[in-house]
Design a protein around this motif. Structure first.
Motif, mmCIF file in Angstrom:
data_model
loop_
_atom_site.group_PDB
_atom_site.id
_atom_site.type_symbol
_atom_site.label_atom_id
_atom_site.label_comp_id
_atom_site.label_asym_id
_atom_site.label_seq_id
_atom_site.Cartn_x
_atom_site.Cartn_y
_atom_site.Cartn_z
ATOM 1 N N ASN A 1 43.525 9.977 -24.678
ATOM 2 C CA ASN A 1 43.332 8.756 -23.901
ATOM 3 C C ASN A 1 44.322 7.690 -24.319
ATOM 4 O O ASN A 1 44.660 7.575 -25.499
ATOM 5 C CB ASN A 1 41.912 8.215 -24.078
ATOM 6 N N LYS B 1 45.044 3.364 -23.714
ATOM 7 C CA LYS B 1 44.313 2.144 -23.374
ATOM 8 C C LYS B 1 45.174 1.295 -22.444
ATOM 9 O O LYS B 1 46.368 1.126 -22.676
ATOM 10 C CB LYS B 1 43.977 1.352 -24.633
ATOM 11 N N ASP B 2 44.526 0.767 -21.388
ATOM 12 C CA ASP B 2 45.238 -0.164 -20.529
ATOM 13 C C ASP B 2 45.148 -1.555 -21.168
ATOM 14 O O ASP B 2 44.560 -1.722 -22.232
ATOM 15 C CB ASP B 2 44.718 -0.123 -19.093
ATOM 16 N N THR C 1 48.484 12.399 -9.748
ATOM 17 C CA THR C 1 47.659 12.287 -10.946
ATOM 18 C C THR C 1 48.538 12.625 -12.133
ATOM 19 O O THR C 1 49.137 13.701 -12.174
ATOM 20 C CB THR C 1 46.453 13.248 -10.909
ATOM 21 N N THR D 1 43.795 9.764 -17.515
ATOM 22 C CA THR D 1 44.699 10.036 -16.396
ATOM 23 C C THR D 1 45.083 8.724 -15.726
ATOM 24 O O THR D 1 44.469 7.677 -15.963
ATOM 25 C CB THR D 1 44.042 10.933 -15.317
ATOM 26 N N ASP D 2 46.093 8.803 -14.850
ATOM 27 C CA ASP D 2 46.491 7.664 -14.028
ATOM 28 C C ASP D 2 46.719 8.174 -12.615
ATOM 29 O O ASP D 2 47.371 9.200 -12.416
ATOM 30 C CB ASP D 2 47.777 7.030 -14.562
ATOM 31 N N SER E 1 39.768 2.691 -21.851
ATOM 32 C CA SER E 1 40.362 3.971 -22.211
ATOM 33 C C SER E 1 40.487 4.871 -20.984
ATOM 34 O O SER E 1 39.559 4.965 -20.172
ATOM 35 C CB SER E 1 39.484 4.628 -23.273
ATOM 36 N N HIS E 2 41.653 5.536 -20.832
ATOM 37 C CA HIS E 2 41.920 6.407 -19.691
ATOM 38 C C HIS E 2 42.568 7.713 -20.154
ATOM 39 O O HIS E 2 43.393 7.702 -21.055
ATOM 40 C CB HIS E 2 42.891 5.737 -18.713
ATOM 41 N N TYR F 1 49.980 1.468 -20.223
ATOM 42 C CA TYR F 1 49.077 2.037 -21.227
ATOM 43 C C TYR F 1 49.732 1.978 -22.595
ATOM 44 O O TYR F 1 50.954 1.962 -22.720
ATOM 45 C CB TYR F 1 48.749 3.498 -20.899
#
Length: 105
Positions: A53, A55-56, A36, A64-65, A61-62, A71
């Motif tokens: 956050n 953006k992919d 993570t 975590t990965d 919007s994220h 991103y």
């Protein structure tokens, strides 16, 4: 400028000074199990990081990965962006960040 780091242990991080950046593109390659990577901002290098956050490419919007991806971040108002490994079972994660002069919103 391009920044690259392999994260192997919990707490490892790539910290990018983004004071002169309009945006920051990030690629995360997972070469392990159970990672993570958390996305954090800092007002100053010694400050406590806080969640941000990215953006992919589908514009979702994220914060975590866990599987690897691409991103983009708008670092307006931040001195640094930190991409920190908060969990991993085995292996590593390769993080590459590219500073862009153009602003992405």
């Amino acid at each position: 400028m391009i920044h690259k780091k392999t994260l192997k242990s919990v707490g490892d991080a790539l910290i990018v000074n983004c004071q002169a950046s309009g945006s920051l593109g990030v690629q995360i390659l997972v070469r392990g199990v159970g990672p993570t990577v958390v996305f954090e901002g800092l007002q100053d290098k010694g400050d406590t990081p806080f969640a941000i956050n990215g953006k992919d490419f589908s514009n979702a919007s994220h914060g975590t990965d866990t599987a690897g991806g691409h991103y983009i971040f708008n670092p307006q108002g931040l001195a640094f962006i930190q991409l920190r490994l908060s969990a991993i079972t085995s292996g590593s994660v390769e993080v590459t960040a590219v500073e862009c002069k153009a602003n992405y919103s």
